[in-house]
Design an enzyme around this catalytic site. Structure first.
Site, short mmCIF file in Angstrom:
data_model
loop_
_atom_site.label_atom_id
_atom_site.label_comp_id
_atom_site.label_asym_id
_atom_site.label_seq_id
_atom_site.Cartn_x
_atom_site.Cartn_y
_atom_site.Cartn_z
N MET A 190 0.83 -1.21 0.00
CA MET A 190 0.00 0.00 0.00
C MET A 190 0.86 1.26 0.00
O MET A 190 0.64 2.18 -0.73
CB MET A 190 -0.90 -0.09 1.22
CG MET A 190 -1.91 1.00 1.35
SD MET A 190 -2.04 1.53 3.07
CE MET A 190 -2.13 0.01 3.98
N THR A 191 1.88 1.27 0.87
CA THR A 191 2.72 2.47 0.95
C THR A 191 3.88 2.19 1.89
O THR A 191 3.77 1.33 2.76
CB THR A 191 1.88 3.64 1.55
OG1 THR A 191 0.95 4.08 0.59
CG2 THR A 191 2.74 4.81 1.97
N THR A 192 4.98 2.95 1.74
CA THR A 192 5.94 3.05 2.83
C THR A 192 6.18 4.52 3.09
O THR A 192 6.53 5.26 2.16
CB THR A 192 7.28 2.39 2.48
OG1 THR A 192 7.04 1.06 2.06
CG2 THR A 192 8.21 2.40 3.67
N SER A 246 2.25 -0.40 4.37
CA SER A 246 2.50 -1.85 4.20
C SER A 246 3.99 -2.17 4.25
O SER A 246 4.38 -3.28 4.61
CB SER A 246 1.90 -2.33 2.89
OG SER A 246 2.39 -1.54 1.82
N GLY A 247 4.83 -1.24 3.87
CA GLY A 247 6.27 -1.50 3.87
C GLY A 247 6.96 -1.17 5.17
O GLY A 247 8.18 -1.30 5.29
#
Lengths: 196, 224
Positions: free
Chosen positions: A1-3, A133-134
């Site tokens: 999703m993103t970090t 997510s990351g």
């Protein structure tokens, strides 16, 4: 999703993010802006539902301006982060949560600060933080590399390393790194690096 | 019946179809300290008389920033004026949230006009203050005056409060679109001084077309 990553240095704050927007198992966009500069002294990195996160950021931006003009001195970092956390909390209690986690980072009269907020409306001050997510992978790099009173340059490099590591192993993150630095003295600077 | 004694039913129409509450509010404005605004090719300037405060108290502000690009002043009941300034400030931010762009001055004037007007329809009183807006938007620099009845006007000069007619005469005599900022400050100072009948403290605010931002100018302490 993103970090997304935020690090407090001896001279200000650094925010870094990847540039991928995932739509299920599809890459929705390769060039997403996940770091928002609210004004000269405050920025927020967002993870989760882009629309919910933008709503919270825009509200904070407007309230900061209104309060600044009304009372004559600006809102500090904690007040701004608390404003967002309160709205998120209200959303959760009303069974209509804001699906967003934000890292609010900036400078004020008391120095440099980083706050992380989440769906539940919690507010926690941190020396360094990651979300999305990351973030488990990013935290691995941050735990290995963070020390108190890093220089701004070291903090920027560390933040970039953390996001890049997450991009290698998290399918939800990728396509480039954005880095925003807000120094205690001087103006904010933004760098955007594409990754092919 | 409303016509028997209009002061028994002051919230409805009075004799000759007048709105008694609006008339009374305008009278309150007439008794307030003098405020003027002038607009030229290059700037909009606001100037407002600051009545002296009590001993050991700071004199209140009369010129207010509404947003980065627009400021305001007014005459009448100061409490009502402060309330209107707050309303303008909130509306400026609300507009930014909805349209992601700074509010244009006519929309702000219209909002204040509608706000005033909503008090004239029900058994309440309208705010006893008139507001003068000075700002910059996509169409240039703007000067607007909004009154308790809900009407709003724009133009090159606006004067409200005590002896505003005198102030307007003075401005009209020397006004020119090419007036420099220094001359504009001098002219508005003269207008307010004549209207007040003595030297008084004045607060100023200006929006320069070239800059596009509202700037307050320090109180000119002309009275001791």
């Amino acid at each position: 999703m993103t970090t997304i990553v935020a690090i407090k240095s001896n001279d200000g704050v650094v925010l870094a993010s990847d540039k991928r927007a995932s739509k299920g198992f599809f890459v929705g966009s390769k060039d997403v802006q996940k770091i928002y500069q609210l004004d000269d002294s405050l920025a927020a990195a967002i993870a989760g539902l882009l629309s919910d996160a933008e709503y919270l950021v825009n509200l904070a931006k407007a309230e900061r301006r209104l309060v600044s003009i009304s009372r004559g001195f600006p809102m500090n970092v904690r007040e701004s982060a608390k404003l967002i956390a309160n709205i998120a909390y209200r959303g959760l209690k009303a069974y209509q949560p804001f699906y967003a986690e934000l890292l609010v980072a900036g400078i004020d009269g008391q120095g440099a600060h980083i706050y992380s907020t989440d769906v539940s409306g919690s507010l926690i001050e941190e020396e360094f933080a990651s979300s999305g997510s990351g973030s488990p992978i990013a935290y691995g790099v941050l735990e290995g590399g963070y020390m108190k009173d890093l220089s701004m340059d070291t903090a920027k490099q560390l933040a970039e390393r953390a996001v890049r590591a997450a991009m290698e192993r998290d399918p939800g993150s990728g396509n480039g790194v954005d880095i925003l630095a807000i120094p205690l003295n001087g103006s904010a600077s933004k760098v955007s690096k594409r990754v092919n | 019946m409303a016509t028997d004694n209009p002061y028994r039913t002051p919230f409805f129409y009075g004799p000759e179809g007048r709105l008694i509450q609006v008339d009374a509010a305008l009278e309150a404005v007439r008794r307030g300290s003098t405020t003027v605004g002038i607009k030229t090719n290059d700037y909009v300037l606001l100037a407002s008389q600051v009545r002296p405060a009590r001993a050991l108290m700071q004199a209140p502000e009369k010129v207010f920033a509404i947003d980065e690009h627009v400021g305001a002043s007014g005459s009448g009941y100061v409490g009502d004026l402060l309330h209107l300034i707050d309303e303008a400030r909130v509306q400026a931010q609300r507009y930014r949230l909805v349209y992601d762009t700074p509010i244009d001055i006519i929309s702000l004037a219209k909002h204040l006009g509608n706000y005033f007007h909503s008090f004239t329809l029900y058994a309440v009183r309208p705010p006893g203050a008139s507001v003068i807006l000075a700002g910059a938007d996509q169409q240039g620099v703007q000067l607007y005056q909004i009154e308790p009845g809900g009407s709003y006007f724009n133009g090159m000069a606006a004067t409200i409060g005590q002896n505003s007619e005198t102030a307007l005469e003075i401005i009209a005599k020397s006004y020119s679109e090419k007036l420099s900022l220094d001359d504009g400050i001098e002219l508005t100072t003269k207008a307010i001084t004549e209207a007040a009948g003595e030297k008084v403290n004045i607060g100023f605010g200006v929006v320069r077309k070239s800059v596009g931002k509202f700037e307050k100018v320090q109180h000119e302490v002309t009275a001791s």
